[in-house]
Write a protein that holds these residues in place. Sequence first.
Motif, short mmCIF file in Angstrom:
data_model
loop_
_atom_site.label_atom_id
_atom_site.label_comp_id
_atom_site.label_asym_id
_atom_site.label_seq_id
_atom_site.Cartn_x
_atom_site.Cartn_y
_atom_site.Cartn_z
N GLY A 146 -43.77 0.43 -13.80
CA GLY A 146 -45.00 0.20 -14.55
C GLY A 146 -46.10 -0.34 -13.66
N ARG A 147 -45.74 -1.32 -12.81
CA ARG A 147 -46.72 -1.89 -11.90
C ARG A 147 -47.16 -0.88 -10.85
NH1 ARG A 147 -47.50 -7.27 -12.21
NH2 ARG A 147 -48.33 -7.30 -10.08
N LEU A 148 -46.23 -0.05 -10.39
CA LEU A 148 -46.59 0.97 -9.41
C LEU A 148 -47.60 1.95 -10.00
CD1 LEU A 148 -43.05 1.69 -7.94
CD2 LEU A 148 -44.94 0.56 -6.76
N VAL A 149 -47.37 2.38 -11.22
CA VAL A 149 -48.29 3.30 -11.87
C VAL A 149 -49.62 2.60 -12.14
CG1 VAL A 149 -48.70 4.69 -13.95
CG2 VAL A 149 -46.44 4.71 -12.85
N ALA A 150 -49.56 1.32 -12.49
CA ALA A 150 -50.79 0.57 -12.77
C ALA A 150 -51.70 0.51 -11.55
CB ALA A 150 -50.44 -0.85 -13.23
N PRO A 176 -54.83 5.50 -9.33
CA PRO A 176 -56.11 5.83 -9.98
C PRO A 176 -55.91 6.18 -11.45
CG PRO A 176 -55.94 6.92 -7.84
CD PRO A 176 -54.60 6.31 -8.11
N ASP A 177 -56.73 5.61 -12.28
CA ASP A 177 -56.69 5.82 -13.74
C ASP A 177 -55.38 5.34 -14.37
OD1 ASP A 177 -59.23 6.94 -13.66
OD2 ASP A 177 -58.46 9.00 -13.51
N GLN A 178 -54.57 4.61 -13.62
CA GLN A 178 -53.30 4.06 -14.12
C GLN A 178 -52.44 5.16 -14.74
OE1 GLN A 178 -56.45 2.40 -15.15
NE2 GLN A 178 -56.17 1.65 -13.06
N ILE A 179 -52.29 6.24 -14.00
CA ILE A 179 -51.52 7.38 -14.51
C ILE A 179 -50.73 8.02 -13.38
CG2 ILE A 179 -53.32 9.14 -14.13
CD1 ILE A 179 -52.55 10.23 -16.94
N ALA A 180 -49.57 8.57 -13.71
CA ALA A 180 -48.76 9.29 -12.74
C ALA A 180 -47.98 10.38 -13.48
CB ALA A 180 -47.80 8.34 -12.02
N TYR A 181 -47.31 11.21 -12.69
CA TYR A 181 -46.56 12.33 -13.27
C TYR A 181 -45.22 12.46 -12.54
CZ TYR A 181 -51.21 13.43 -14.99
OH TYR A 181 -52.45 13.37 -15.59
N PRO A 213 -48.42 2.72 -17.55
CA PRO A 213 -47.78 1.41 -17.61
C PRO A 213 -47.53 0.98 -19.05
CG PRO A 213 -49.75 1.36 -16.21
CD PRO A 213 -49.78 2.65 -16.98
N GLY A 214 -46.31 0.57 -19.33
CA GLY A 214 -45.96 0.07 -20.65
C GLY A 214 -45.52 -1.38 -20.55
N VAL A 215 -46.32 -2.29 -21.07
CA VAL A 215 -46.04 -3.72 -20.96
C VAL A 215 -45.14 -4.16 -22.12
CG1 VAL A 215 -47.02 -6.05 -20.85
CG2 VAL A 215 -48.25 -4.12 -19.83
N THR A 216 -44.03 -4.81 -21.77
CA THR A 216 -43.14 -5.35 -22.79
C THR A 216 -43.47 -6.81 -23.06
OG1 THR A 216 -41.41 -3.90 -21.93
CG2 THR A 216 -40.74 -5.60 -23.49
N PHE A 217 -43.45 -7.63 -21.98
CA PHE A 217 -43.87 -9.01 -22.16
C PHE A 217 -44.37 -9.58 -20.84
CE2 PHE A 217 -39.34 -9.43 -21.16
CZ PHE A 217 -39.27 -10.53 -20.32
N THR A 218 -45.24 -10.59 -20.96
CA THR A 218 -45.87 -11.22 -19.81
C THR A 218 -45.03 -12.42 -19.34
OG1 THR A 218 -47.24 -12.35 -21.45
CG2 THR A 218 -48.23 -10.50 -20.27
N TYR A 219 -45.21 -12.79 -18.05
CA TYR A 219 -44.39 -13.85 -17.47
C TYR A 219 -45.08 -15.21 -17.38
CZ TYR A 219 -41.04 -10.23 -16.03
OH TYR A 219 -40.13 -9.22 -16.00
#
Length: 457
Positions: free
Chosen positions: A287-291, A294-299, A389-395
């Motif tokens: 998720g962080r890598l994709v974030a 650019p544009d927070q997107i990958a394939y 990126p899909g966030v489940t919970f923050t730390y």
Amino acid sequence: MMLQYDVVVVGGGNAALCAAIEAAEAGARVIILESAPEHMRGGNSRHTRNFRCMHHGPLSVLTDTYGEDEYYDDLLRVTKGQTDPTLARLAIRNSEACLPWMERHGVIFQGSLSGTLSLDRTNAFFLGGGKALVNAYYACAEDLGVTIRYNAEVAHVELGDGRFQGVTLVDGEQIEGRAVVLASGGFQADLDWLARAWGPGAENFLIRGTPYNRGTVLRNVLDQGAQSVGDPTQCHCVAIDGRAPKFDGGIVTRLDCVPYALVVNRDAARFYDEGEDVWPKRYAIWGRLVAAQPDQIAYAITDQKAQGLFMPPVFSPVKADTLGGLAQALGLSGDALEKTVADYNSACEGGSFTPGVLDGLATKGLKPPKTNWARPLDTPPYYGYMLRPGVTFTYLGLKVSERAQVQGAHGALPNVWAAGEVMAGSILGQGYLAGFGMTIGTVFGRIAGQEAASHAG
């Protein structure tokens, strides 16, 4: 008339329920304040699947042995050492006793199924998933006489002179208590807070967990002098299907194809080693890598050979007979994608491909490398999966002691405890280990409930 209880539990997920059950079994008069409506009760626990558990020898559905040191080493690898070793080892050691406790309180486990066999030694899966666990615990709490309130959002926790006195709900109702357990989760559903921490790119994030974890209680208690722990930009953030809903898509939106795929950004360029480790130990970094792209997107791009090697996605992939056709369907440059795949294919050296374990089948001379499961992507049809990126919970959370007691500027707050995601940053400085959130919530929820009841008694 103001309601009075021995123990007030703020939150309605796994940690809150474990705390409430323990406190009630100790004889305390307990109330659970769940901000969600009844049909969405349980927070992120509704979406979980399993519990990571230390054990000596087979235990329930778990096979062989998973010792403390191996478990801790697994945690160190994903957190890169960013953990409190005392609290981490406490959670690990206590997990062994938690599993039979869970079974005694209505949780039913099942053996690992196809696609999760690599976890049959380390993780116990819930029959019926997290929702079944949540339902079992609520039934248990009700049998114990716990008062349960839904749509009960806490606006303020009164900490006069550092001591808990009561809470005020958003509608103005006040509830007093001798002790409180804060188990209200992180702040990920507050998109403004998320954007302040991450920057404007957070607007493209999807919140795979509950929409009710907005951090209201966390902020309120921090503003009153509770000590914080963790980095607001660190979180459980996985790569999920870009077509998932903005909130509450849950675990089914996760994509598990990455180890057997090439992952490219919008420019059709690779940016990280897809084969670094087995998926349960690496899925939470993507998720962080994709974030960061650019544009927070990958394939993720696969061919026919990869089909059936990973859990099937909830959405069907884009499919094409040629790489150029797939690129067009995904909105990528066909020339760029074809070159990326050609460079990768030429770097594959051949050898024995063994899914599910580190097979050492690596590329040569490619940057970034693919260090396992590197075989040519050359068998049509080709498949594409959009990642966001899909966030489940923050730390970012509350600093606690070994007894789950919340720390203030001048030491422990005398009648305030915390458990679950609201304090998980003490142990998860970064990264994630499959099933470990449930471990933290169960272990510290039980401790918090016991301690709060003891104080109230």
